[in-house]
Motif scaffolding. Structure first.
Motif, PDB file in Angstrom:
ATOM      1  N   GLN A  62       0.037  -1.421  -2.204  1.00  0.00           N
ATOM      2  CA  GLN A  62       0.496  -2.698  -2.747  1.00  0.00           C
ATOM      3  C   GLN A  62       1.811  -3.135  -2.099  1.00  0.00           C
ATOM      4  OE1 GLN A  62      -1.324  -4.714  -4.492  1.00  0.00           O
ATOM      5  NE2 GLN A  62       0.261  -6.243  -4.540  1.00  0.00           N
ATOM      6  N   ILE A  63       2.704  -2.191  -1.862  1.00  0.00           N
ATOM      7  CA  ILE A  63       3.958  -2.513  -1.166  1.00  0.00           C
ATOM      8  C   ILE A  63       3.648  -3.036   0.231  1.00  0.00           C
ATOM      9  CG2 ILE A  63       6.043  -1.520  -0.148  1.00  0.00           C
ATOM     10  CD1 ILE A  63       6.070   0.399  -2.627  1.00  0.00           C
ATOM     11  N   ALA A  64       2.736  -2.387   0.930  1.00  0.00           N
ATOM     12  CA  ALA A  64       2.355  -2.828   2.275  1.00  0.00           C
ATOM     13  C   ALA A  64       1.722  -4.217   2.234  1.00  0.00           C
ATOM     14  CB  ALA A  64       1.399  -1.821   2.910  1.00  0.00           C
ATOM     15  N   ARG A  65       0.858  -4.452   1.245  1.00  0.00           N
ATOM     16  CA  ARG A  65       0.241  -5.789   1.111  1.00  0.00           C
ATOM     17  C   ARG A  65       1.309  -6.860   0.930  1.00  0.00           C
ATOM     18  NH1 ARG A  65      -3.146  -2.984  -2.498  1.00  0.00           N
ATOM     19  NH2 ARG A  65      -5.112  -2.469  -1.499  1.00  0.00           N
ATOM     20  N   LYS A  66       2.286  -6.580   0.080  1.00  0.00           N
ATOM     21  CA  LYS A  66       3.367  -7.547  -0.160  1.00  0.00           C
ATOM     22  C   LYS A  66       4.165  -7.805   1.106  1.00  0.00           C
ATOM     23  CE  LYS A  66       3.904  -6.697  -5.095  1.00  0.00           C
ATOM     24  NZ  LYS A  66       4.797  -6.185  -6.149  1.00  0.00           N
ATOM     25  N   MET A  67       4.369  -6.776   1.902  1.00  0.00           N
ATOM     26  CA  MET A  67       5.092  -6.958   3.164  1.00  0.00           C
ATOM     27  C   MET A  67       4.294  -7.854   4.109  1.00  0.00           C
ATOM     28  SD  MET A  67       6.633  -3.145   3.744  1.00  0.00           S
ATOM     29  CE  MET A  67       7.599  -3.574   5.187  1.00  0.00           C
ATOM     30  N   ILE A  68       2.996  -7.652   4.190  1.00  0.00           N
ATOM     31  CA  ILE A  68       2.147  -8.477   5.058  1.00  0.00           C
ATOM     32  C   ILE A  68       2.141  -9.916   4.564  1.00  0.00           C
ATOM     33  CG2 ILE A  68      -0.233  -8.875   5.812  1.00  0.00           C
ATOM     34  CD1 ILE A  68      -0.527  -5.756   5.804  1.00  0.00           C
TER      35      ILE A  68
END
Length: 77
Positions: A62-68
């Motif tokens: 989820q953190i990675a998705r938010k970064m993208i």
């Protein structure tokens, strides 16, 4: 001037790394469209390396998705 404690230094390093990563993602996506799609498709392979009760693969994804998502919105100025 005082030396920052370990937690403070880790936070500062994390913020600097995150900023530079975002700018790199934005820059490459602007010049070679498709990077963010490629990164998004790779998230199924991302996981939390913890071996205790704090392990949460989905939280890491989820953190990675938010970064993208943030890199898609920000773009290159």
């Amino acid at each position: 001037m005082t030396t920052p404690d370990t937690a403070t230094h880790a936070r500062q390093r994390e913020m600097a790394t995150e900023h530079l990563l975002f700018k790199l993602m934005e820059y490459v996506e602007d010049r070679h469209s498709g990077l963010l799609d490629f990164m998004e498709k790779s998230l199924d392979h991302l996981g939390d390396p913890a071996t205790d009760a704090t392990k949460d693969d989905e939280a890491v994804r989820q953190i990675a998705r938010k970064m993208i998502i943030g890199a898609r919105k920000q773009g290159v100025d």
